[in-house]
Scaffold this active site. Structure first.
Site, short mmCIF file in Angstrom:
data_model
loop_
_atom_site.label_atom_id
_atom_site.label_comp_id
_atom_site.label_asym_id
_atom_site.label_seq_id
_atom_site.Cartn_x
_atom_site.Cartn_y
_atom_site.Cartn_z
N LYS A 13 0.84 -1.21 0.00
CA LYS A 13 0.00 0.00 0.00
C LYS A 13 0.87 1.26 0.00
O LYS A 13 0.65 2.17 -0.79
CB LYS A 13 -0.93 0.01 1.23
CG LYS A 13 -1.86 -1.19 1.31
CD LYS A 13 -2.78 -1.12 2.51
CE LYS A 13 -2.10 -1.19 3.84
NZ LYS A 13 -1.36 -2.44 4.12
N ARG A 88 -9.80 0.82 9.06
CA ARG A 88 -9.21 -0.47 9.42
C ARG A 88 -10.24 -1.41 10.02
O ARG A 88 -9.93 -2.53 10.38
CB ARG A 88 -8.21 -0.17 10.49
CG ARG A 88 -6.76 -0.53 10.52
CD ARG A 88 -6.01 -0.98 9.46
NE ARG A 88 -4.72 -1.47 9.82
CZ ARG A 88 -3.58 -0.90 9.43
NH1 ARG A 88 -3.58 0.21 8.76
NH2 ARG A 88 -2.45 -1.48 9.71
N ARG A 127 11.65 -6.06 4.86
CA ARG A 127 11.46 -4.60 4.74
C ARG A 127 12.37 -3.84 5.69
O ARG A 127 12.58 -4.23 6.83
CB ARG A 127 10.01 -4.23 5.07
CG ARG A 127 9.85 -2.70 5.12
CD ARG A 127 8.44 -2.23 5.09
NE ARG A 127 7.64 -2.76 6.16
CZ ARG A 127 6.34 -2.56 6.27
NH1 ARG A 127 5.70 -1.83 5.37
NH2 ARG A 127 5.65 -3.07 7.26
N ARG A 160 11.19 -2.36 11.41
CA ARG A 160 10.09 -1.98 12.28
C ARG A 160 9.84 -3.09 13.31
O ARG A 160 9.91 -4.26 12.98
CB ARG A 160 8.81 -1.77 11.45
CG ARG A 160 8.65 -0.36 10.94
CD ARG A 160 7.55 -0.20 9.92
NE ARG A 160 6.27 -0.79 10.23
CZ ARG A 160 5.18 -0.65 9.46
NH1 ARG A 160 5.23 0.07 8.35
NH2 ARG A 160 4.05 -1.23 9.78
N ARG A 171 -0.65 -9.39 13.26
CA ARG A 171 -1.18 -8.36 12.33
C ARG A 171 -2.05 -9.01 11.26
O ARG A 171 -3.08 -8.45 10.85
CB ARG A 171 -0.03 -7.60 11.67
CG ARG A 171 0.64 -6.61 12.63
CD ARG A 171 1.97 -6.15 12.09
NE ARG A 171 1.86 -5.26 10.96
CZ ARG A 171 2.86 -5.00 10.11
NH1 ARG A 171 4.04 -5.57 10.28
NH2 ARG A 171 2.68 -4.17 9.10
P1 AP5 Z 1 4.84 -1.63 1.78
O1 AP5 Z 1 4.50 -0.81 0.60
O2 AP5 Z 1 5.59 -0.99 2.90
O3 AP5 Z 1 3.52 -2.39 2.32
P2 AP5 Z 1 2.26 -1.84 3.11
O4 AP5 Z 1 1.05 -2.50 2.55
O5 AP5 Z 1 2.26 -0.34 3.17
O6 AP5 Z 1 2.58 -2.48 4.52
P3 AP5 Z 1 2.46 -1.92 5.99
O7 AP5 Z 1 3.09 -3.00 6.85
O8 AP5 Z 1 3.06 -0.55 6.13
O9 AP5 Z 1 0.97 -1.88 6.20
P4 AP5 Z 1 0.21 -1.96 7.50
O10 AP5 Z 1 -1.14 -1.71 7.01
O11 AP5 Z 1 0.36 -3.19 8.32
O12 AP5 Z 1 0.97 -0.88 8.40
P5 AP5 Z 1 0.56 0.59 8.86
O13 AP5 Z 1 1.77 1.40 8.84
O14 AP5 Z 1 -0.64 1.07 8.12
O15 AP5 Z 1 5.66 -2.92 1.26
C1 AP5 Z 1 6.15 -3.89 2.17
C2 AP5 Z 1 7.55 -4.37 1.70
O16 AP5 Z 1 7.42 -5.03 0.44
C3 AP5 Z 1 8.56 -3.23 1.46
O17 AP5 Z 1 9.82 -3.66 1.86
C4 AP5 Z 1 8.53 -2.98 -0.07
O18 AP5 Z 1 9.79 -2.51 -0.52
C5 AP5 Z 1 8.21 -4.38 -0.58
N1 AP5 Z 1 7.38 -4.36 -1.80
C6 AP5 Z 1 6.33 -3.54 -2.08
N2 AP5 Z 1 5.80 -3.85 -3.30
C7 AP5 Z 1 6.53 -4.91 -3.77
C8 AP5 Z 1 6.44 -5.71 -4.95
N3 AP5 Z 1 5.53 -5.48 -5.90
N4 AP5 Z 1 7.32 -6.73 -5.09
C9 AP5 Z 1 8.28 -6.99 -4.13
N5 AP5 Z 1 8.39 -6.26 -2.99
C10 AP5 Z 1 7.52 -5.25 -2.81
O19 AP5 Z 1 0.06 0.32 10.35
C11 AP5 Z 1 0.97 -0.05 11.36
C12 AP5 Z 1 0.23 -0.07 12.69
O20 AP5 Z 1 -0.28 1.23 13.01
C13 AP5 Z 1 -1.00 -1.00 12.77
O21 AP5 Z 1 -0.65 -2.34 13.06
C14 AP5 Z 1 -1.78 -0.33 13.91
O22 AP5 Z 1 -1.23 -0.66 15.16
C15 AP5 Z 1 -1.55 1.15 13.66
N6 AP5 Z 1 -2.58 1.72 12.77
C16 AP5 Z 1 -2.40 2.27 11.53
N7 AP5 Z 1 -3.57 2.68 11.01
C17 AP5 Z 1 -4.52 2.38 11.93
C18 AP5 Z 1 -5.92 2.53 11.96
N8 AP5 Z 1 -6.61 3.06 10.93
N9 AP5 Z 1 -6.59 2.11 13.07
C19 AP5 Z 1 -5.94 1.59 14.14
N10 AP5 Z 1 -4.61 1.39 14.17
C20 AP5 Z 1 -3.90 1.78 13.07
#
Ligand code: AP5
Length: 213
Positions: A13, A88, A127, A160, A171
């Site tokens: 994402k 979420r 990552r 992270r 997660r």
């Molecule tokens: P990346 O693009 O970083 O993936 P992502 O989908 O953004 O993954 P996240 O782990 O950041 O999502 P998340 O939803 O768990 O975390 P968030 O920060 O929102 O790609 C991942 C890896 O793959 C990278 O190394 C990239 O280089 C590689 N990659 C990408 N595309 C590729 C491809 N095509 N081929 C190969 N490799 C590739 O949330 C974190 C925490 O915050 C949550 O657990 C929660 O505690 C809190 N939080 C956030 N939002 C909320 C909410 N709305 N409500 C409550 N708690 C929340």
């Protein structure tokens, strides 16, 4: 364009949001990034969010909803936005619907990045995230030019806390139990588009833009 990106942790994402936000000239609003900035700045919000995030659980809706509503009042979000990581759960989706009604605006689309769990584990375990600007790279799929150093800003790359194996498992459970139901919510509203999120990053961006047009 008022868009939501949805998909499991590690679906790409954040990676795709950078391209989509530039393509549609809209701000990329990631609730995860906002929480991480607050943790770095040692704010009260950051202190509260940290324990939930480190365990892979959702930060309480009351906190997250208020933060998101405030972010949508910024002038850069007046003509569109790309939400990444919000909503979420169905409660957040309903809250967002109320906020948008109050503003007399509507969503244009919700884009789901579809990816099998085996691929997610490979992505998250490799990552690395920049301590300074938050950009993501990968030890195999997207290697930085200099090991441990962010290509974007020269900051230090780290793993992270929530990318460690035991937290990733939680997660994924949280995603299945709490986040997946929003997919049906948006499908019923006729807003959902789904793309395959496995493959080359630029190929996926092309599919995403085509699906949104
Ligand atoms: P990346 O693009 O970083 O993936 P992502 O989908 O953004 O993954 P996240 O782990 O950041 O999502 P998340 O939803 O768990 O975390 P968030 O920060 O929102 O790609 C991942 C890896 O793959 C990278 O190394 C990239 O280089 C590689 N990659 C990408 N595309 C590729 C491809 N095509 N081929 C190969 N490799 C590739 O949330 C974190 C925490 O915050 C949550 O657990 C929660 O505690 C809190 N939080 C956030 N939002 C909320 C909410 N709305 N409500 C409550 N708690 C929340």
């Amino acid at each position: 364009m008022r868009l939501i990106l949805v998909g499991p942790p590690g679906a790409g994402k954040g990676t795709q949001a950078v391209f989509l936000a530039a393509h549609f000239a809209i701000p990329h609003i990631s609730t995860g990034d906002i929480f991480r900035l607050n943790i770095k700045g040692e704010t009260d919000l950051g202190k509260l969010a940290k324990s939930y995030m480190d365990a892979g659980n959702l930060v309480p809706d009351s906190v997250t909803n208020a933060m998101l509503e405030d972010r949508l009042t910024h002038t850069d979000a007046e003509n569109g936005f790309l939400l990444d990581g919000y909503p979420r759960n169905v409660g957040q989706a309903e809250f967002l619907a109320d906020v948008l009604v109050k503003k007399s605006i509507a969503l244009d689309a919700v884009l789901e990045l579809s990816i099998p769990h085996e691929e997610i584990i490979k992505r998250l375990s490799g990552r690395r995230t920049c301590r300074n600007c938050g950009a993501s790279s990968h030890v195999i799929f997207d290697k930085p030019n200099v090991e441990g150093v962010c290509d974007n800003c020269g900051g230090e790359l780290y793993q992270r806390e929530d990318d460690k194996e035991e937290v990733v498992a939680n997660r994924l459970n949280v995603y299945t139990e709490q986040t997946e139901p929003i997919i049906a919510f948006y499908r019923n509203l006729g807003l959902l588009k789904v793309i395959n999120a496995v493959g080359d990053v630029s190929e996926i961006s092309t599919h995403a833009i085509a699906a949104l047009k």
